[in-house]
Design a protein around this motif. Structure first.
Motif, PDB file in Angstrom:
ATOM      1  N   MET A 174       5.489   4.597  -4.607  1.00 55.29           N
ATOM      2  CA  MET A 174       4.619   3.801  -5.479  1.00 55.29           C
ATOM      3  C   MET A 174       3.175   4.224  -5.248  1.00 55.29           C
ATOM      4  SD  MET A 174       6.367   1.570  -7.339  1.00 55.29           S
ATOM      5  CE  MET A 174       5.113   0.392  -7.823  1.00 55.29           C
ATOM      6  N   ASN A 175       2.375   4.152  -6.282  1.00 57.59           N
ATOM      7  CA  ASN A 175       0.930   4.366  -6.187  1.00 57.59           C
ATOM      8  C   ASN A 175       0.565   5.741  -5.627  1.00 57.59           C
ATOM      9  OD1 ASN A 175       1.369   1.229  -4.835  1.00 57.59           O
ATOM     10  ND2 ASN A 175       0.490   1.409  -6.859  1.00 57.59           N
ATOM     11  N   GLY A 176       1.396   6.759  -5.899  1.00 62.09           N
ATOM     12  CA  GLY A 176       1.104   8.114  -5.455  1.00 62.09           C
ATOM     13  C   GLY A 176       1.451   8.397  -4.007  1.00 62.09           C
ATOM     14  N   ARG A 177       2.105   7.442  -3.351  1.00 67.12           N
ATOM     15  CA  ARG A 177       2.499   7.615  -1.951  1.00 67.12           C
ATOM     16  C   ARG A 177       3.993   7.383  -1.808  1.00 67.12           C
ATOM     17  NH1 ARG A 177      -0.841   4.351   2.195  1.00 67.12           N
ATOM     18  NH2 ARG A 177       0.229   5.840   3.514  1.00 67.12           N
ATOM     19  N   TYR A 178       4.559   7.901  -0.712  1.00 66.39           N
ATOM     20  CA  TYR A 178       5.944   7.562  -0.408  1.00 66.39           C
ATOM     21  C   TYR A 178       5.987   6.887   0.952  1.00 66.39           C
ATOM     22  CZ  TYR A 178       6.410  11.449   2.873  1.00 66.39           C
ATOM     23  OH  TYR A 178       6.258  12.292   3.937  1.00 66.39           O
ATOM     24  N   TYR A 179       7.002   6.050   1.130  1.00 63.05           N
ATOM     25  CA  TYR A 179       7.160   5.269   2.351  1.00 63.05           C
ATOM     26  C   TYR A 179       8.617   5.344   2.789  1.00 63.05           C
ATOM     27  CZ  TYR A 179       2.943   3.155   0.398  1.00 63.05           C
ATOM     28  OH  TYR A 179       1.705   2.949  -0.151  1.00 63.05           O
ATOM     29  N   ALA A 180       8.830   5.432   4.096  1.00 62.68           N
ATOM     30  CA  ALA A 180      10.189   5.341   4.622  1.00 62.68           C
ATOM     31  C   ALA A 180      10.709   3.931   4.344  1.00 62.68           C
ATOM     32  CB  ALA A 180      10.197   5.627   6.119  1.00 62.68           C
ATOM     33  N   TRP A 181      11.992   3.809   4.118  1.00 65.51           N
ATOM     34  CA  TRP A 181      12.609   2.539   3.736  1.00 65.51           C
ATOM     35  C   TRP A 181      12.321   1.405   4.723  1.00 65.51           C
ATOM     36  CZ3 TRP A 181      16.039  -0.081   6.799  1.00 65.51           C
ATOM     37  CH2 TRP A 181      16.570   0.618   7.883  1.00 65.51           C
ATOM     38  N   ASP A 182      12.135   1.738   5.991  1.00 68.56           N
ATOM     39  CA  ASP A 182      11.942   0.713   7.013  1.00 68.56           C
ATOM     40  C   ASP A 182      10.478   0.511   7.386  1.00 68.56           C
ATOM     41  OD1 ASP A 182      11.664   3.174   8.242  1.00 68.56           O
ATOM     42  OD2 ASP A 182      12.843   2.634  10.004  1.00 68.56           O
ATOM     43  N   ASN A 183       9.567   1.054   6.570  1.00 70.16           N
ATOM     44  CA  ASN A 183       8.143   0.926   6.863  1.00 70.16           C
ATOM     45  C   ASN A 183       7.347   0.700   5.580  1.00 70.16           C
ATOM     46  OD1 ASN A 183       5.841   0.816   8.457  1.00 70.16           O
ATOM     47  ND2 ASN A 183       5.542   3.036   8.414  1.00 70.16           N
ATOM     48  N   VAL A 184       7.807  -0.250   4.769  1.00 67.34           N
ATOM     49  CA  VAL A 184       7.141  -0.497   3.497  1.00 67.34           C
ATOM     50  C   VAL A 184       7.265  -1.965   3.100  1.00 67.34           C
ATOM     51  CG1 VAL A 184       9.192   0.099   2.104  1.00 67.34           C
ATOM     52  CG2 VAL A 184       6.898   0.297   1.100  1.00 67.34           C
ATOM     53  N   ARG A 185       6.235  -2.428   2.435  1.00 68.87           N
ATOM     54  CA  ARG A 185       6.289  -3.754   1.819  1.00 68.87           C
ATOM     55  C   ARG A 185       5.333  -3.776   0.634  1.00 68.87           C
ATOM     56  NH1 ARG A 185       2.906  -7.414   6.078  1.00 68.87           N
ATOM     57  NH2 ARG A 185       0.936  -6.339   5.773  1.00 68.87           N
ATOM     58  N   LYS A 186       5.613  -4.671  -0.272  1.00 68.94           N
ATOM     59  CA  LYS A 186       4.720  -4.907  -1.391  1.00 68.94           C
ATOM     60  C   LYS A 186       3.740  -5.999  -0.957  1.00 68.94           C
ATOM     61  CE  LYS A 186       4.606  -6.586  -6.152  1.00 68.94           C
ATOM     62  NZ  LYS A 186       5.437  -7.091  -7.271  1.00 68.94           N
ATOM     63  N   ASN A 187       2.460  -5.686  -1.019  1.00 69.46           N
ATOM     64  CA  ASN A 187       1.441  -6.679  -0.716  1.00 69.46           C
ATOM     65  C   ASN A 187       1.267  -7.531  -1.975  1.00 69.46           C
ATOM     66  OD1 ASN A 187      -1.075  -8.052  -0.508  1.00 69.46           O
ATOM     67  ND2 ASN A 187      -1.729  -6.594   1.062  1.00 69.46           N
ATOM     68  N   LYS A 188       1.719  -8.757  -1.924  1.00 74.22           N
ATOM     69  CA  LYS A 188       1.722  -9.615  -3.113  1.00 74.22           C
ATOM     70  C   LYS A 188       0.324 -10.117  -3.476  1.00 74.22           C
ATOM     71  CE  LYS A 188       6.482 -10.426  -2.766  1.00 74.22           C
ATOM     72  NZ  LYS A 188       7.544 -10.650  -3.607  1.00 74.22           N
ATOM     73  N   LYS A 189      -0.633  -9.929  -2.581  1.00 72.63           N
ATOM     74  CA  LYS A 189      -2.017 -10.313  -2.891  1.00 72.63           C
ATOM     75  C   LYS A 189      -2.748  -9.211  -3.645  1.00 72.63           C
ATOM     76  CE  LYS A 189      -2.545 -13.571   0.869  1.00 72.63           C
ATOM     77  NZ  LYS A 189      -3.141 -13.872   2.153  1.00 72.63           N
ATOM     78  N   THR A 190      -2.479  -7.945  -3.249  1.00 70.37           N
ATOM     79  CA  THR A 190      -3.193  -6.823  -3.858  1.00 70.37           C
ATOM     80  C   THR A 190      -2.392  -6.153  -4.973  1.00 70.37           C
ATOM     81  OG1 THR A 190      -2.327  -5.169  -2.319  1.00 70.37           O
ATOM     82  CG2 THR A 190      -4.363  -6.330  -1.678  1.00 70.37           C
ATOM     83  N   GLY A 191      -1.055  -6.304  -4.924  1.00 67.66           N
ATOM     84  CA  GLY A 191      -0.211  -5.628  -5.898  1.00 67.66           C
ATOM     85  C   GLY A 191       0.074  -4.182  -5.553  1.00 67.66           C
ATOM     86  N   PHE A 192      -0.288  -3.762  -4.338  1.00 65.84           N
ATOM     87  CA  PHE A 192      -0.033  -2.399  -3.903  1.00 65.84           C
ATOM     88  C   PHE A 192       0.989  -2.388  -2.771  1.00 65.84           C
ATOM     89  CE2 PHE A 192      -4.207  -2.037  -5.864  1.00 65.84           C
ATOM     90  CZ  PHE A 192      -4.060  -0.888  -6.607  1.00 65.84           C
ATOM     91  N   PHE A 193       1.648  -1.245  -2.608  1.00 69.13           N
ATOM     92  CA  PHE A 193       2.593  -1.085  -1.503  1.00 69.13           C
ATOM     93  C   PHE A 193       1.831  -0.552  -0.295  1.00 69.13           C
ATOM     94  CE2 PHE A 193       5.430  -1.889  -4.809  1.00 69.13           C
ATOM     95  CZ  PHE A 193       6.643  -2.215  -4.248  1.00 69.13           C
ATOM     96  N   GLU A 194       2.331  -0.919   0.887  1.00 72.44           N
ATOM     97  CA  GLU A 194       1.669  -0.516   2.118  1.00 72.44           C
ATOM     98  C   GLU A 194       2.692  -0.382   3.238  1.00 72.44           C
ATOM     99  OE1 GLU A 194      -1.056  -3.781   2.388  1.00 72.44           O
ATOM    100  OE2 GLU A 194       0.408  -5.089   3.362  1.00 72.44           O
ATOM    101  N   THR A 195       2.272   0.279   4.307  1.00 72.40           N
ATOM    102  CA  THR A 195       3.156   0.420   5.462  1.00 72.40           C
ATOM    103  C   THR A 195       3.176  -0.886   6.247  1.00 72.40           C
ATOM    104  OG1 THR A 195       1.358   1.308   6.801  1.00 72.40           O
ATOM    105  CG2 THR A 195       2.770   2.894   5.692  1.00 72.40           C
TER     106      THR A 195
END
Length: 162
Positions: free
Chosen positions: A139-160
């Protein structure tokens, strides 16, 4: 290198229903997006379901996993709603498949014209061709390992997570 694309719904494929005044599903936009993007990758698109990820169940996830297992391709892209894509990624990862699986979605429906879905689809296809076996969220031009990602519901962006 052939890529299997499994469509599950989510905001990616939602459209505005003027009669009922809500977002709903008709059919996937993925083939149109691939064509407009002038994609030359050998892909096979299969629609498994058209559901909002908040309504996705473990039975739905089992359908996704079953289709990942039986796919001849070892590179699989899954379009998915953003709210529970991390849960689906974990469900698939726990199966230990020897495949590269990338899950992507959109915060804004493709049909709205200003969607991030088009960008996310292209990025996910690029990541899929270069990443080793495993399960990832793109998402958002980045990739994340399945066990190191969440959707930040405040910002609308994914993060580690870590």
């Amino acid at each position: 290198m052939a890529i299997r694309i499994l469509v599950t719904g989510g905001t990616f494929d939602k459209e505005y229903d003027m009669i009922n005044g809500k977002l709903d599903f008709e059919e996937t936009h993925v083939p149109e997006m691939l064509q407009l993007g002038r994609c030359t990758i050998d892909t096979e698109v299969r629609t498994l379901m058209m559901v909002d990820s908040l309504e996705m169940t473990d039975t739905d996830r089992e359908v996704i996993l079953h289709n990942c297992r039986k796919a001849d391709e070892d590179r699989i892209l899954i379009t998915h709603g953003t709210d529970t894509m991390a849960e689906t990624a974990a469900y698939i990862a726990n199966a230990g498949l020897e495949k590269t699986i990338v899950i992507t979605g959109a915060m804004i429906p493709y049909k709205f014209g200003s969607s991030d879905g088009f960008f996310n689809l292209g990025a996910a296809l690029a990541f899929l061709q270069t990443l080793p076996h495993g399960v990832y969220v793109a998402m958002n031009g980045r990739y994340y390992a399945w066990d190191n990602v969440r959707k930040n519901k405040k910002t609308g962006f994914f993060e580690t997570l870590k």
